[in-house]
Design an enzyme around this catalytic site. Sequence first.
Site, mmCIF file in Angstrom:
data_model
loop_
_atom_site.group_PDB
_atom_site.id
_atom_site.type_symbol
_atom_site.label_atom_id
_atom_site.label_comp_id
_atom_site.label_asym_id
_atom_site.label_seq_id
_atom_site.Cartn_x
_atom_site.Cartn_y
_atom_site.Cartn_z
ATOM 1 N N TYR A 164 82.918 2.262 -1.585
ATOM 2 C CA TYR A 164 83.647 0.994 -1.685
ATOM 3 C C TYR A 164 84.133 0.805 -3.127
ATOM 4 O O TYR A 164 85.295 0.458 -3.370
ATOM 5 C CB TYR A 164 82.701 -0.132 -1.265
ATOM 6 C CG TYR A 164 83.218 -1.536 -1.459
ATOM 7 C CD1 TYR A 164 84.149 -2.086 -0.572
ATOM 8 C CD2 TYR A 164 82.763 -2.331 -2.513
ATOM 9 C CE1 TYR A 164 84.612 -3.395 -0.743
ATOM 10 C CE2 TYR A 164 83.213 -3.636 -2.685
ATOM 11 C CZ TYR A 164 84.137 -4.162 -1.800
ATOM 12 O OH TYR A 164 84.591 -5.444 -1.959
ATOM 13 N N THR A 176 87.119 2.875 -3.908
ATOM 14 C CA THR A 176 88.394 2.353 -3.378
ATOM 15 C C THR A 176 88.907 1.225 -4.273
ATOM 16 O O THR A 176 90.108 1.113 -4.506
ATOM 17 C CB THR A 176 88.258 1.835 -1.928
ATOM 18 O OG1 THR A 176 87.403 0.674 -1.879
ATOM 19 C CG2 THR A 176 87.729 2.901 -0.987
ATOM 20 N N LYS A 177 88.010 0.399 -4.779
ATOM 21 C CA LYS A 177 88.437 -0.735 -5.610
ATOM 22 C C LYS A 177 88.887 -0.249 -6.996
ATOM 23 O O LYS A 177 89.859 -0.773 -7.550
ATOM 24 C CB LYS A 177 87.301 -1.751 -5.739
ATOM 25 C CG LYS A 177 86.930 -2.416 -4.405
ATOM 26 C CD LYS A 177 88.113 -3.154 -3.807
ATOM 27 C CE LYS A 177 87.744 -3.997 -2.600
ATOM 28 N NZ LYS A 177 88.903 -4.697 -2.037
HETATM 29 N N1 LIG Z 1 82.602 -10.927 -0.178
HETATM 30 C C1 LIG Z 1 82.346 -10.435 -1.384
HETATM 31 O O1 LIG Z 1 81.220 -10.486 -1.895
HETATM 32 C C2 LIG Z 1 83.462 -9.793 -2.169
HETATM 33 C C3 LIG Z 1 83.236 -9.509 -3.530
HETATM 34 C C4 LIG Z 1 84.251 -8.911 -4.272
HETATM 35 C C5 LIG Z 1 85.452 -8.599 -3.668
HETATM 36 N N2 LIG Z 1 85.634 -8.878 -2.351
HETATM 37 C C6 LIG Z 1 86.926 -8.514 -1.771
HETATM 38 O O2 LIG Z 1 87.574 -9.693 -1.308
HETATM 39 C C7 LIG Z 1 88.410 -9.353 -0.202
HETATM 40 C C8 LIG Z 1 88.099 -10.272 0.960
HETATM 41 O O3 LIG Z 1 86.741 -10.077 1.328
HETATM 42 P P1 LIG Z 1 85.958 -11.108 2.257
HETATM 43 O O4 LIG Z 1 84.642 -11.266 1.647
HETATM 44 O O5 LIG Z 1 86.806 -12.274 2.554
HETATM 45 O O6 LIG Z 1 85.798 -10.188 3.562
HETATM 46 P P2 LIG Z 1 85.667 -10.591 5.104
HETATM 47 O O7 LIG Z 1 85.111 -11.955 5.240
HETATM 48 O O8 LIG Z 1 84.967 -9.449 5.756
HETATM 49 O O9 LIG Z 1 87.200 -10.613 5.591
HETATM 50 C C9 LIG Z 1 87.965 -9.427 5.553
HETATM 51 C C10 LIG Z 1 89.324 -9.690 6.168
HETATM 52 O O10 LIG Z 1 90.030 -8.440 6.224
HETATM 53 C C11 LIG Z 1 90.374 -8.152 7.578
HETATM 54 N N3 LIG Z 1 90.308 -6.730 7.825
HETATM 55 C C12 LIG Z 1 89.240 -5.914 7.663
HETATM 56 N N4 LIG Z 1 89.562 -4.671 8.045
HETATM 57 C C13 LIG Z 1 90.860 -4.715 8.442
HETATM 58 C C14 LIG Z 1 91.750 -3.758 8.965
HETATM 59 N N5 LIG Z 1 91.386 -2.480 9.175
HETATM 60 N N6 LIG Z 1 93.014 -4.131 9.281
HETATM 61 C C15 LIG Z 1 93.407 -5.419 9.098
HETATM 62 N N7 LIG Z 1 92.600 -6.370 8.615
HETATM 63 C C16 LIG Z 1 91.341 -6.021 8.300
HETATM 64 C C17 LIG Z 1 89.350 -8.935 8.406
HETATM 65 O O11 LIG Z 1 89.810 -9.232 9.714
HETATM 66 P P3 LIG Z 1 89.463 -8.301 10.997
HETATM 67 O O12 LIG Z 1 88.032 -7.891 10.863
HETATM 68 O O13 LIG Z 1 89.755 -9.180 12.160
HETATM 69 O O14 LIG Z 1 90.405 -7.153 10.909
HETATM 70 C C18 LIG Z 1 89.241 -10.213 7.592
HETATM 71 O O15 LIG Z 1 90.343 -11.056 7.859
HETATM 72 C C19 LIG Z 1 88.176 -7.872 0.081
HETATM 73 O O16 LIG Z 1 89.162 -7.110 -0.563
HETATM 74 C C20 LIG Z 1 86.834 -7.617 -0.551
HETATM 75 O O17 LIG Z 1 86.663 -6.265 -0.887
HETATM 76 C C21 LIG Z 1 84.695 -9.474 -1.586
#
Ligand SMILES: NC(=O)c1ccc[n+]([C@@H]2O[C@H](COP(=O)([O-])OP(=O)(O)OC[C@H]3O[C@@H](n4cnc5c(N)ncnc54)[C@H](OP(=O)(O)O)[C@@H]3O)[C@@H](O)[C@H]2O)c1
Length: 242
Positions: free
Chosen positions: A151, A154-155
Site C-alpha cells: 500500500y 502505491t502511495k
Molecule cells: N482511512 C485512512 O486511515 C486513510 C489514511 C491515509 C490515506 N487514506 C486514503 O484516503 C483515500 C480514501 O480512503 P477512505 O478511508 O475513505 O477509504 P474507504 O472508506 O475504504 O473508501 C474507499 C472508496 O474508494 C472506492 N473504491 C475502492 N476500490 C475501488 C475500485 N476498485 N474501483 C472504484 N472505487 C473503489 C470505495 O467504494 P467501493 O468499495 O464501492 O468501490 C469507496 O468509495 C484513499 O486513497 C486512502 O488510501 C486513508
Amino acid sequence: MHVTSLVSGGSRGLGLAIVERLLERGDEVATFSRSGSESLDRLGERHGHRLVAERLDASDADAVRGYVARVGERFGRIDHCVANAAIAHEGVLATMTDAEIDLMLAVNLRGSIVLVREAVRQMLVNRSTFASVTVISSVVAARGSPGLSVYAATKAGLEGFAKSLARELGSRGIRVNALAPGFLETELSASLSEEDRGRIVRRTPLGRLGQAADIVGAVEFLASPRAGFITGQVITIDGGSS
Ligand SMILES: NC(=O)c1ccc[n+]([C@@H]2O[C@H](COP(=O)([O-])OP(=O)(O)OC[C@H]3O[C@@H](n4cnc5c(N)ncnc54)[C@H](OP(=O)(O)O)[C@@H]3O)[C@@H](O)[C@H]2O)c1
C-alpha cells in the site's frame, strides 16, 4: 461559471465527504465506485442534476476512459480531478499473494494514473483557467508502516507521479498536488486494534485520529484559485504526528 469536479471513490469515507463539500460549494460533481451507498443516493436526491454517480471499477481502464468521456459530454468540462479511490490489504510482505499485490497496484496506482490521464486530456481541451489534480496519498508513503509495504509503495508512487506531472503541466496552467492524511476514522482503517488506535493517538500532538472532515478543507482549497500558485507539493494532514 460552472466548475466540474471528478472524484473517484465517492460512495463512502473521505471520497463521500469530498463529494458533499464540493456539491455544497456549487460544483458539478462526478464520482464513481464499485458499489453505491445510501449516503450518496441522498446527495443525489438533494443536488439532482449536479451529481453524476456511476458504478465502475477503477482498475478497469476501458470503463474509466468511457466514464470520463461521459462526464465531459454531460458537463462540457472537467476542472478538478481528485484521485481518491484506493484499497489497503494489510499483511506482512512474506505472506502477501500475487493477486493482493496486483490488485493494490491496479486500483491505487494504475487506476489513479489512468483516471488522471483521462481527466487531464479533457482539461487540456477545455483550457480551463484554473484546473487542478489532487491525488490522495497517505503518511505511510514517506514514513512507512509494518504490514502496509505494498500500500505504501502505491502511495509513494502516486507522490512521484504528482510531482512529475506538476512539472509537465505547469506551463498549461494545470496544478498537481498530493494530500497525505494520517490515519482517518473510515472503513479503510476499521481493522485498527484498540491498542494501535491508542498508540496513534498518543503520538499525535493534536491528540486524536483524523476525520474525513479534517481533509476536505484542503481538497477544496487545492481545487480553488486560492491555491493558484501551489503545485508539485505533498501536504501532510495528520495532527502533527509525522
Ligand atoms: N482511512 C485512512 O486511515 C486513510 C489514511 C491515509 C490515506 N487514506 C486514503 O484516503 C483515500 C480514501 O480512503 P477512505 O478511508 O475513505 O477509504 P474507504 O472508506 O475504504 O473508501 C474507499 C472508496 O474508494 C472506492 N473504491 C475502492 N476500490 C475501488 C475500485 N476498485 N474501483 C472504484 N472505487 C473503489 C470505495 O467504494 P467501493 O468499495 O464501492 O468501490 C469507496 O468509495 C484513499 O486513497 C486512502 O488510501 C486513508
